[in-house]
Design a protein around this motif. Structure first.
Motif, PDB file in Angstrom:
ATOM      1  N   ILE A 298      -5.108  12.146  -4.831  1.00 46.04           N
ATOM      2  CA  ILE A 298      -4.698  10.755  -4.869  1.00 46.04           C
ATOM      3  C   ILE A 298      -5.617  10.008  -5.826  1.00 46.04           C
ATOM      4  O   ILE A 298      -6.819  10.299  -5.910  1.00 46.04           O
ATOM      5  CB  ILE A 298      -4.749  10.124  -3.453  1.00 46.04           C
TER       6      ILE A 298
ATOM      7  N   THR B  94      -6.173   5.899  -7.721  1.00 48.05           N
ATOM      8  CA  THR B  94      -5.759   4.519  -7.939  1.00 48.05           C
ATOM      9  C   THR B  94      -6.202   4.085  -9.326  1.00 48.05           C
ATOM     10  O   THR B  94      -7.179   4.612  -9.882  1.00 48.05           O
ATOM     11  CB  THR B  94      -6.358   3.589  -6.879  1.00 48.05           C
TER      12      THR B  94
ATOM     13  N   ALA C 190      -1.856   4.106 -14.986  1.00 50.74           N
ATOM     14  CA  ALA C 190      -1.288   5.197 -14.198  1.00 50.74           C
ATOM     15  C   ALA C 190      -0.251   5.969 -15.006  1.00 50.74           C
ATOM     16  O   ALA C 190      -0.191   7.202 -14.954  1.00 50.74           O
ATOM     17  CB  ALA C 190      -0.671   4.643 -12.916  1.00 50.74           C
TER      18      ALA C 190
ATOM     19  N   GLY D  19       4.449   8.644  -6.610  1.00 52.18           N
ATOM     20  CA  GLY D  19       4.035   8.114  -5.314  1.00 52.18           C
ATOM     21  C   GLY D  19       4.786   8.813  -4.219  1.00 52.18           C
ATOM     22  O   GLY D  19       5.984   8.657  -4.109  1.00 52.18           O
TER      23      GLY D  19
ATOM     24  N   GLU E 149       0.938  -1.919  -6.641  1.00 47.90           N
ATOM     25  CA  GLU E 149       0.091  -2.485  -5.597  1.00 47.90           C
ATOM     26  C   GLU E 149       0.903  -3.126  -4.474  1.00 47.90           C
ATOM     27  O   GLU E 149       0.500  -3.094  -3.300  1.00 47.90           O
ATOM     28  CB  GLU E 149      -0.872  -3.507  -6.201  1.00 47.90           C
TER      29      GLU E 149
ATOM     30  N   VAL F 220       2.269  -0.190  -2.351  1.00 55.14           N
ATOM     31  CA  VAL F 220       1.167   0.434  -1.612  1.00 55.14           C
ATOM     32  C   VAL F 220       0.827  -0.385  -0.379  1.00 55.14           C
ATOM     33  O   VAL F 220       0.634   0.143   0.722  1.00 55.14           O
ATOM     34  CB  VAL F 220      -0.062   0.603  -2.518  1.00 55.14           C
TER      35      VAL F 220
ATOM     36  N   LEU G 222      -4.924   1.996   2.715  1.00 54.56           N
ATOM     37  CA  LEU G 222      -4.824   2.359   1.307  1.00 54.56           C
ATOM     38  C   LEU G 222      -5.265   1.186   0.443  1.00 54.56           C
ATOM     39  O   LEU G 222      -4.940   0.030   0.746  1.00 54.56           O
ATOM     40  CB  LEU G 222      -3.380   2.725   0.946  1.00 54.56           C
TER      41      LEU G 222
ATOM     42  N   GLU H 216      -4.954  -1.485  -2.217  1.00 57.19           N
ATOM     43  CA  GLU H 216      -3.758  -2.093  -2.781  1.00 57.19           C
ATOM     44  C   GLU H 216      -3.889  -2.177  -4.293  1.00 57.19           C
ATOM     45  O   GLU H 216      -4.219  -3.216  -4.865  1.00 57.19           O
ATOM     46  CB  GLU H 216      -3.499  -3.452  -2.138  1.00 57.19           C
TER      47      GLU H 216
ATOM     48  N   LEU I 258      -0.971   3.345  -7.450  1.00 57.60           N
ATOM     49  CA  LEU I 258      -1.402   4.603  -6.837  1.00 57.60           C
ATOM     50  C   LEU I 258      -0.556   5.752  -7.355  1.00 57.60           C
ATOM     51  O   LEU I 258       0.663   5.634  -7.485  1.00 57.60           O
ATOM     52  CB  LEU I 258      -1.305   4.492  -5.314  1.00 57.60           C
TER      53      LEU I 258
ATOM     54  N   CYS J 181      -7.658  11.367 -14.718  1.00 52.85           N
ATOM     55  CA  CYS J 181      -7.485  10.073 -14.070  1.00 52.85           C
ATOM     56  C   CYS J 181      -8.642   9.132 -14.408  1.00 52.85           C
ATOM     57  O   CYS J 181      -8.434   7.949 -14.698  1.00 52.85           O
ATOM     58  CB  CYS J 181      -7.380  10.256 -12.551  1.00 52.85           C
TER      59      CYS J 181
ATOM     60  N   GLY K  93     -11.283   3.593 -11.189  1.00 47.67           N
ATOM     61  CA  GLY K  93     -10.420   3.674 -10.024  1.00 47.67           C
ATOM     62  C   GLY K  93     -11.099   4.499  -8.966  1.00 47.67           C
ATOM     63  O   GLY K  93     -12.275   4.837  -9.073  1.00 47.67           O
TER      64      GLY K  93
END
Length: 381
Positions: A274, A276, A283, A302, A332, A335, A346, A348, A351, A374, A380
């Protein structure tokens, strides 16, 4: 033509939203229901309103449009007889699998007869050496993978719902696993189709795949459609690609009464990561970088409810899969909504979830590589 909008009127019918002018619905011919019962038996024909309404809609937004009768054929020969009968009497025909579609394809907008194929649920052919299996319309995705448990193979196309596999072929289903394994189109090798006039038709020819029973050892069995060739014909360079024509045809060209599917090796283990991001653009850029790095990603997007950061054994009762419904991406706002609904804490922020398939030894390095891609897109978690 001028002026502002007037006062709101009554809500129009759901079907009127499509702008399609529907032809008038005609009643069934006299004694037609009795002719249906003569083919499949009385218990396999219903004109009850509750049954008709159940078969007159799927999971889409469209209003229910029930058929005039529902039949449950249990063999391909019965499908042929029923189709020929409807064709002679000019009665509309509507295929029905599990009713999990989102397109309104099972809505009988002109009435007619609904063919519920859920009782044709045989897994008729399995070739472990050729990575293929043949299933009838009543076999669902989860039922097939349960049947394949212990063989080292699985069918990875996962649209979310436990849909029938022939229905998935008819609608050209896909899912988050399409990143690695493709959609239904490249995973369908052959289709046995009953045409609207009752004729039987194979899109890649009958007997194009080897036939032998699971547990019976190697060998070839002669099927009812002819003698199988000792070498399956996977490579086809001549003629029309009729299989691709029927995949995604939404039941408009014929009844898919059997599908020969491509199977895939079951990965030794799976893992999920995972991440963010500070923005949606970051992303998206990470997704592109991960795919360009040729990482063996099975899912990317997601995926609500996915077990995060833990390797799972595909040999267990749970075949590699996310949860039922997998949105393509979580910003966001989404999420936050998912976190409140599921009781998860999680962050916000946009993601991204990645699911990796491979050996136990390779997953750690793949996760580290995904983490580096990432992090390269900005700060993130």
């Amino acid at each position: 033509m001028g002026g502002g909008p007037g006062p709101p009127g009554p809500d129009p019918p759901a079907l009127a939203l499509t702008g399609v002018s529907l032809p008038p619905q005609h009643p069934l011919p006299p004694d037609f229901v009795e002719a249906l019962r003569a083919v499949v038996g009385g218990p396999n024909v219903s004109t009850a309103m509750a049954v008709r309404e159940q078969h007159g809609h799927d999971e889409s937004m469209h209003a229910c449009a029930p058929p005039d009768a529902v039949v449950w054929p249990q063999a391909v020969g019965q499908v042929q007889e029923l189709a020929a009968l409807c064709h002679r009497c000019h009665v509309p025909m509507v295929p029905f699998g599990t009713g999990t579609g989102l397109e309104g394809g099972v809505n009988a907008v002109q009435g007619g007869v609904c063919f519920d194929l859920s009782r044709m649920d045989a897994i008729t052919e399995l070739s472990l050496e050729d990575f293929s299996v043949a299933v009838e319309p009543g076999v669902t995705r989860k039922a097939l993978n349960s049947y394949l448990r212990g063989t080292g193979l699985w069918f990875p196309v996962d649209p979310g719902a436990d849909a029938s596999l022939c229905g998935m072929a008819a609608t050209g289903a896909s899912g988050t696993n399409a990143v690695r394994y493709g959609t239904m189109r490249p995973n369908v090798l052959n289709l046995r189709v009953v045409l609207p006039d009752g004729r039987l038709f194979h899109t890649a020819g009958p007997g194009r795949q080897p036939r032998w029973a699971q547990g019976a050892g190697p060998g070839w069995v002669k099927g009812c459609l002819g003698t199988c060739s000792p070498a399956p014909c996977r490579k086809r360079a001549a003629g029309y690609d009729l299989t691709s024509l029927f995949v995604g045809s939404e039941g408009t060209l014929g009844f898919l009464t059997q599908a020969t599917l491509r199977l895939h090796p079951l990965p030794e283990a799976t893992a999920a990561t995972i991440a963010t991001f500070p923005s949606v653009r970051a992303a998206v850029d990470c997704t592109v970088q991960v795919l360009q790095a040729a990482m063996p990603v099975a899912r990317i997007g997601g995926c609500q409810g996915l077990v995060v950061g833990l390797a799972r054994d595909p040999g267990s009762a749970r075949v590699p899969s996310a949860t039922s419904f997998c949105p393509e991406f979580l910003d966001e706002v989404m999420v936050g909504a998912c976190g409140r609904f599921s009781g998860l804490e999680l962050p916000e922020a946009p993601l991204l979830l990645l699911e990796l398939h491979g050996s136990r030894h390779s997953l750690s390095e793949q996760q580290r590589q995904a983490g580096r891609e990432c992090i390269a897109q900005g700060p993130g978690d």
